[in-house]
Design a protein around this motif. Structure first.
Motif, short mmCIF file in Angstrom:
data_model
loop_
_atom_site.label_atom_id
_atom_site.label_comp_id
_atom_site.label_asym_id
_atom_site.label_seq_id
_atom_site.Cartn_x
_atom_site.Cartn_y
_atom_site.Cartn_z
N ALA A 24 4.70 16.57 -5.68
CA ALA A 24 3.73 15.52 -5.36
C ALA A 24 4.31 14.53 -4.35
O ALA A 24 5.52 14.27 -4.33
CB ALA A 24 3.31 14.79 -6.62
N TYR A 25 3.42 13.97 -3.55
CA TYR A 25 3.79 12.89 -2.63
C TYR A 25 3.31 11.57 -3.23
O TYR A 25 2.14 11.42 -3.58
CB TYR A 25 3.15 13.12 -1.26
CG TYR A 25 3.21 11.92 -0.33
CD1 TYR A 25 4.33 11.09 -0.27
CD2 TYR A 25 2.14 11.62 0.52
CE1 TYR A 25 4.39 10.01 0.58
CE2 TYR A 25 2.19 10.54 1.39
CZ TYR A 25 3.31 9.73 1.41
OH TYR A 25 3.37 8.64 2.26
N VAL A 26 4.22 10.58 -3.32
CA VAL A 26 3.88 9.27 -3.87
C VAL A 26 4.19 8.20 -2.83
O VAL A 26 5.33 8.07 -2.39
CB VAL A 26 4.67 8.99 -5.17
CG1 VAL A 26 4.17 7.69 -5.80
CG2 VAL A 26 4.54 10.15 -6.15
N GLY A 27 3.16 7.45 -2.42
CA GLY A 27 3.32 6.38 -1.46
C GLY A 27 3.40 5.03 -2.15
O GLY A 27 2.44 4.59 -2.78
N LEU A 28 4.55 4.39 -2.07
CA LEU A 28 4.79 3.10 -2.72
C LEU A 28 5.13 2.05 -1.67
O LEU A 28 5.15 2.32 -0.48
CB LEU A 28 5.96 3.22 -3.71
CG LEU A 28 5.89 4.33 -4.76
CD1 LEU A 28 7.17 4.33 -5.60
CD2 LEU A 28 4.67 4.16 -5.64
N GLY A 29 5.40 0.81 -2.13
CA GLY A 29 5.90 -0.21 -1.23
C GLY A 29 5.07 -1.47 -1.16
O GLY A 29 4.27 -1.76 -2.05
N ASP A 30 5.26 -2.19 -0.06
CA ASP A 30 4.63 -3.49 0.13
C ASP A 30 3.47 -3.38 1.11
O ASP A 30 2.92 -2.30 1.32
CB ASP A 30 5.68 -4.51 0.59
CG ASP A 30 6.40 -4.08 1.87
OD1 ASP A 30 5.88 -3.22 2.59
OD2 ASP A 30 7.50 -4.62 2.14
N SER A 31 3.09 -4.51 1.73
CA SER A 31 1.92 -4.54 2.61
C SER A 31 2.07 -3.68 3.84
O SER A 31 1.08 -3.24 4.41
CB SER A 31 1.64 -5.99 3.02
OG SER A 31 2.79 -6.58 3.61
N TYR A 32 3.30 -3.44 4.28
CA TYR A 32 3.50 -2.59 5.45
C TYR A 32 3.24 -1.13 5.11
O TYR A 32 3.09 -0.30 6.02
CB TYR A 32 4.91 -2.78 6.01
CG TYR A 32 4.98 -3.89 7.05
CD1 TYR A 32 5.28 -3.60 8.36
CD2 TYR A 32 4.73 -5.21 6.70
CE1 TYR A 32 5.33 -4.61 9.32
CE2 TYR A 32 4.78 -6.22 7.63
CZ TYR A 32 5.07 -5.92 8.94
OH TYR A 32 5.11 -6.92 9.89
N SER A 33 3.16 -0.82 3.83
CA SER A 33 2.78 0.52 3.39
C SER A 33 1.35 0.56 2.86
O SER A 33 0.66 1.57 2.99
CB SER A 33 3.73 1.02 2.30
OG SER A 33 5.02 1.25 2.80
N SER A 34 0.89 -0.54 2.27
CA SER A 34 -0.46 -0.54 1.67
C SER A 34 -1.56 -0.50 2.73
O SER A 34 -2.65 0.01 2.47
CB SER A 34 -0.65 -1.77 0.78
OG SER A 34 -0.79 -2.95 1.55
N GLY A 35 -1.28 -1.06 3.90
CA GLY A 35 -2.30 -1.09 4.96
C GLY A 35 -2.93 -2.45 5.13
O GLY A 35 -4.06 -2.55 5.61
N GLU A 36 -2.21 -3.50 4.78
CA GLU A 36 -2.75 -4.86 4.86
C GLU A 36 -3.36 -5.18 6.22
O GLU A 36 -4.42 -5.81 6.32
CB GLU A 36 -1.64 -5.87 4.55
CG GLU A 36 -2.04 -7.32 4.61
CD GLU A 36 -2.98 -7.72 3.49
OE1 GLU A 36 -4.20 -7.86 3.77
OE2 GLU A 36 -2.51 -7.88 2.36
N GLY A 37 -2.72 -4.72 7.28
CA GLY A 37 -3.17 -5.06 8.61
C GLY A 37 -4.52 -4.50 9.00
O GLY A 37 -5.14 -4.97 9.96
#
Length: 302
Positions: A24-37
């Motif tokens: 499985a691929y798991v995408g974690l992290g902060d706003s630079y990963s969540s797509g805030e921009g």
């Protein structure tokens, strides 16, 4: 005497791409990963609870999920504002991001550390200062202290991820330089000196996180363990497209007028920026950690 049919199973070392796709691929992290921009309140969030975490379909995670076929599917749980501690304990009443990781994970991506360093608060203080004030660069000692503390916190995150997914490739994405290497004009009340200092903060932050990740991977390799810890240095990723350029890959200062408030997308990647991140990570997935992976599969042949 008749020779036995078939052969004994053989161990075949997986390529970097095979290792990444095996689970499985798991995408974690902060706003630079969540797509805030690129998050928009009028668009339905990516998954449950994303309205507070601002998980957007324009982030790099969905792009990677579409590029590769992951045997175990994809899970996207990056959350805007996350610190290393919150990645382990949770935000907004949601389960901790770390709890989304299990032994079936073969690829984990994340950006983390910017909020530990107080990067958004640093920018706010720089922008809100009086034009002739040195309040921006005066934060240097406090920022240096926070970045120094990040080393132990980052190591804890890597240990937790590896404990839950011992065969996964863990790919950590760094942060881009927000301003041109040699600024020539003021941007958003930030002088050229302010911009150079903020660039330097991003460099120090990346160097610290990258050092921890590389040391952790050397330990994995020394013991012949499967999986990896890999760092993608994105510092130069937006060169020619920094804030203040004609086609920036980072949003500049964005204001909401009713009431007047700084929009959270300020100084976060644009759609082009997130696509550039996806390119960097896809390149890393294909290239691997720069050493043979100790991930294998058993094969039999007649």
């Amino acid at each position: 005497m008749t020779a036995p049919a078939g052969r004994l199973p053989e161990r075949v070392r997986l390529t970097p791409v095979q290792a990444a796709q095996s689970g499985a691929y798991v995408g974690l992290g902060d706003s630079y990963s969540s797509g805030e921009g690129v998050y928009d309140q009028d668009i339905e969030p990516v998954n449950d609870g994303a309205d507070r975490c601002h998980r957007a379909s324009g982030s790099y995670v969905p792009v990677i999920a579409e590029t590769y076929r992951f045997a175990g599917g994809t899970a996207f749980y990056a959350c805007s504002g996350a610190t290393t501690g919150q990645l382990l304990t949770g935000q907004w009443g949601h389960p901790p991001q770390i709890s989304r990781v299990g032994p079936e994970a073969s690829l984990i991506t994340l950006s983390i550390g910017g909020n530990d360093a107080g990067f958004s608060k640093v920018l706010t203080a720089c922008i809100a200062k009086l034009p002739w004030s040195s309040a921006c660069v005066d934060q240097d000692a406090a920022v240096e202290h926070r970045i120094g503390q990040l080393r132990a916190d980052m190591l804890k995150v890597l240990r937790e991820l590896r404990g839950r997914a011992p065969e996964a490739r863990i790919v950590v994405l760094g942060y881009p330089r927000p301003f041109p290497q040699e600024p020539v004009a003021s941007v958003d009340n930030l002088s050229a000196d302010d911009q150079r200092w903020i660039n330097g903060v991003a460099r120090r932050l990346n160097d610290t996180v990258g050092s921890v990740v590389r040391d952790f991977d050397r330990a994995i390799a020394a013991f012949g363990g499967p999986g990896s810890a890999e760092y993608v240095d994105a510092y130069e990723a937006f060169t020619g497209h920094e804030v203040g350029r004609q086609q920036p890959f980072l949003n500049g200062l964005a204001l909401d007028m009713d009431p007047i408030n700084v929009n959270a997308r300020s100084y976060h990647p644009t759609g082009e920026g997130y696509r550039r991140f996806a390119e960097l990570i896809n390149e890393q997935i294909a290239a691997g950690p720069g050493r043979p992976l100790n991930n294998y599969r058993l094969t039999t042949s007649p």
